[in-house]
Each structure stands twice: as C-alpha cells, then as structure tokens.
Write a protein that holds these residues in place. Sequence first.
Motif, short mmCIF file in Angstrom:
data_model
loop_
_atom_site.label_atom_id
_atom_site.label_comp_id
_atom_site.label_asym_id
_atom_site.label_seq_id
_atom_site.Cartn_x
_atom_site.Cartn_y
_atom_site.Cartn_z
N UNK A 142 0.51 -0.95 -0.33
CA UNK A 142 0.34 0.38 0.07
C UNK A 142 1.17 1.23 -0.33
N UNK A 143 2.04 1.24 0.63
CA UNK A 143 3.07 2.66 0.54
C UNK A 143 3.68 2.72 -1.13
N UNK A 144 4.06 2.35 -1.90
CA UNK A 144 3.85 1.93 -2.85
C UNK A 144 3.51 3.43 -3.77
N UNK A 145 2.05 3.74 -3.95
CA UNK A 145 2.33 5.24 -4.17
C UNK A 145 2.30 6.31 -3.92
N UNK A 146 2.81 6.26 -2.25
CA UNK A 146 3.54 6.89 -1.75
C UNK A 146 5.52 7.28 -2.63
N UNK A 147 5.42 6.72 -2.51
CA UNK A 147 6.59 6.10 -2.64
C UNK A 147 7.49 6.55 -4.04
N UNK A 148 5.69 6.06 -5.18
CA UNK A 148 6.00 6.85 -6.38
C UNK A 148 5.77 8.52 -6.34
N UNK A 149 5.54 8.60 -5.64
CA UNK A 149 5.12 10.55 -5.56
C UNK A 149 5.75 11.40 -5.41
N UNK A 150 7.11 10.49 -4.79
CA UNK A 150 8.78 11.25 -3.51
C UNK A 150 9.25 10.91 -5.00
N UNK A 151 9.31 9.88 -5.55
CA UNK A 151 10.47 9.38 -6.29
C UNK A 151 10.24 10.24 -7.96
N UNK A 152 8.89 9.65 -8.08
CA UNK A 152 8.32 10.29 -9.51
C UNK A 152 8.46 9.49 -10.59
N UNK A 185 19.12 -4.66 -22.54
CA UNK A 185 19.70 -3.77 -23.59
C UNK A 185 20.67 -2.13 -23.00
N UNK A 186 19.65 -1.57 -22.48
CA UNK A 186 18.86 -0.36 -22.28
C UNK A 186 18.80 0.15 -20.57
N UNK A 187 19.52 0.25 -19.49
CA UNK A 187 19.07 0.02 -18.40
C UNK A 187 18.23 1.47 -17.97
N UNK A 188 18.04 2.47 -19.31
CA UNK A 188 17.21 3.25 -17.91
C UNK A 188 15.74 2.80 -18.68
N UNK A 189 15.61 2.26 -19.70
CA UNK A 189 13.78 0.96 -20.23
C UNK A 189 13.38 1.10 -19.36
N UNK A 190 13.54 0.65 -17.62
CA UNK A 190 13.04 0.56 -16.67
C UNK A 190 11.45 1.36 -16.31
N UNK A 191 11.98 2.66 -16.34
CA UNK A 191 11.30 3.60 -15.24
C UNK A 191 10.14 3.48 -16.94
N UNK A 192 9.98 2.68 -18.42
CA UNK A 192 9.01 2.27 -19.39
C UNK A 192 8.60 1.56 -19.29
N UNK A 193 9.12 0.76 -18.38
CA UNK A 193 8.74 -1.09 -18.80
C UNK A 193 7.82 -1.52 -17.24
N UNK A 194 9.16 -1.94 -16.32
CA UNK A 194 8.82 -1.67 -14.72
C UNK A 194 7.83 -1.28 -14.02
N UNK A 195 8.69 0.15 -13.90
CA UNK A 195 8.30 1.12 -13.67
C UNK A 195 6.95 1.67 -14.06
N UNK A 196 5.98 1.63 -14.51
CA UNK A 196 4.64 1.77 -14.84
C UNK A 196 3.63 0.78 -15.24
N UNK A 197 3.15 1.26 -14.31
CA UNK A 197 1.76 0.10 -13.93
C UNK A 197 0.70 -0.07 -15.13
N UNK A 198 1.17 -2.09 -15.50
CA UNK A 198 0.91 -2.25 -17.06
C UNK A 198 2.03 -3.25 -17.60
N UNK A 199 3.21 -2.11 -16.88
CA UNK A 199 4.34 -2.32 -18.67
C UNK A 199 4.93 -3.33 -18.67
N UNK A 200 5.25 -4.28 -17.32
CA UNK A 200 6.45 -5.77 -17.35
C UNK A 200 4.78 -6.51 -17.70
N UNK A 201 3.38 -6.33 -17.70
CA UNK A 201 2.75 -7.60 -18.71
C UNK A 201 2.64 -6.86 -19.93
N UNK A 202 2.57 -5.91 -20.14
CA UNK A 202 2.55 -5.62 -21.56
C UNK A 202 3.75 -5.93 -22.39
#
Length: 328
Positions: A142-152, A185-202
Amino acid sequence: MDESNYKQTKTKRGFNYTYYYSPPAAGKPVLFFSHGFPSASFLWRKQVAFFQPLGYGIIVPDHLGYRGTDKPTDPKLYVGHGLAADMADILDAEDVSQVVAIGHDWGSYVLSRMLHYVPQRISACAFFALGYMPAEGVNTLPLHGQIAQMVGYDVFAYQRFFLAPDAAVLIEKNIDSFINLLYPEKPESWKDTLCVDGGARAWVEGNKITALPSYMTAEDKENLRSVLLSGGLAAPLCWYKAKVDEANLAEDAKLPPAARDVTQPFLYVAFTKDIVALPAFSDANTSKYVKGPVTKKEVAADHWGVSSHAAELNEILVNWIGGLALKL
C-alpha cells in the motif's frame, strides 16, 4: 563455475538444496554469496573466479525455486526464519561456523534474515544494490503510491504483475522476452517497463525482444533460460508472494526489536544507475538499524552491476575484507 564443486544437502525443514562449495586455504575466511531473482548461483561466477584462486572459501547456494534446489510453491515456506535456518544447515553441512556474507537483490533479503535469526554465523556482511531489509511485519504494497509520488515514478509497479495468478504461465510462454525485460539492453528503459503500471505485463504479453546487455553472452542467456524453464516460474515468484503473505508478515512482527539491529562490520555498495533498488531506500535502513562499522561505496552500474562491473566490485570487496579483523 565448475560443476564438480556443486554439492547437495537436505535441510532440517526437509528441502534439498544445491550449493557451490570450495574450502578455504589456511587463514582465509569463507565467503557466502546469496543471489536474487531471477537468477541462480551462477550470478556470482565472476566473484568465484576472482576469490577462489586467492584461497578464500566459497559457498554459493541455489535458493528455493532455482536450479537443483527444491521448488515449493507455497509462499508460507519462504518465511524469513525458515530461509535463515536453511542457510545455517548448509553451513553445518560443511562444518563452517562463520562466513562473510554477501547479498544481491532477494539474496539481500536472505542475508538480512540470517542477521536476524542466526547472527552468530555471520562475521561481516556486504550488500550489493539492495541493502539491508529489516523484518518489520508490514505489508509495504500500500505504500507504493506514496513512494511513486516521492520518487517521481512507480518504482515497484512490476511487482503487481509478479503477484498476478497468471504471471508464471505468461512468463514461461515468452521467456526470452522476460529475460530481455529483467536484463535490459538499456537500463533506463525500466522506467518505461517495470516502473509503469501494466508495463511489465504488456512487455511480456507482446513478446518484445531486444539485444542482450553487454555483460550477458548468448551462453549466459541460455544458462539462465534453461534454469528458469526447467523448474518453471511458480516457485521463484513465491519470493514476491511471501512478501505480502499474512502469515509471514505476522512471523516477522514477532521478531524482538533488538534483533533487527546489525552489529557486524557492514558494507553497502550502491549501484547509482539502478532504477529500482534506489540507494536512498537502503541508506534509510542503514542509518536506522546498523550499529556496527559501516562502509559505503558507489559503482556507476545498473541493477546487474555484479556482472557488468564485477572487477570493480571484486576490488572493493577484497579490500574491505582485508581491512577486517576477522577471527578465523
């Protein structure tokens, strides 16, 4: 890592574990390396190749769910005190009283629970990328939403996919895509895959394929692919399911507060390009719980710096160990 160095033991909980073992030379400590998800003991192959010729003892278990170790699919069996007891049983099998323990990713979780429940077996501890993880008996989902706001950004969005009932089957179906997702291949891609709701599944459902990262050879990938498919993903994903299991949380909550404090010499190596295991999270726990001497280093690596920056990490580790006054 030489297959002839692998051994097997059955723990008091009844689980068969495989582990790599090389005995120490006279006057050298035993190093205990703890891997995470999705990996296996071979994650530490570059560390083993460095430290074993120097005479250090080596123990590298394949954790529950991986390689030749048992693969239970009940998250309750991944409770912290049980995992710590399993590791102590492996040490007992080799008549090793104490180790310098090193953890990465979920391997840091195992190391943390060893510090809670069998601290007398650890003379010093080192954490790579993911730092000390105290047992507080709290569901952090349940704290993940707060963390997302804090981190961006939604740092732990991928965990919702890993907890889904169909995740294991979907990952097994598109295993090459999954490996590309977790080892990008590109580490920064995690922001668009792992760190987006539904991104990993997609990503996995779309069976997206990219080139391998520079530190992963085709042979490395095939080894990982074989390990994951041979046992399936149902057991490895239990590491995430155990994190929110009420019985496991209740067990963690029983831990006396003083048992969460760490008094052993402590090394934390932050990977500054890691999108998920942010150093700030580990720094907070270190400040709160670590009472012994602390050494912090930084490496300009993503989450898999154990592989990509192995030479740099090995030098950090060997110099740190060399400065410890260990009783052997």
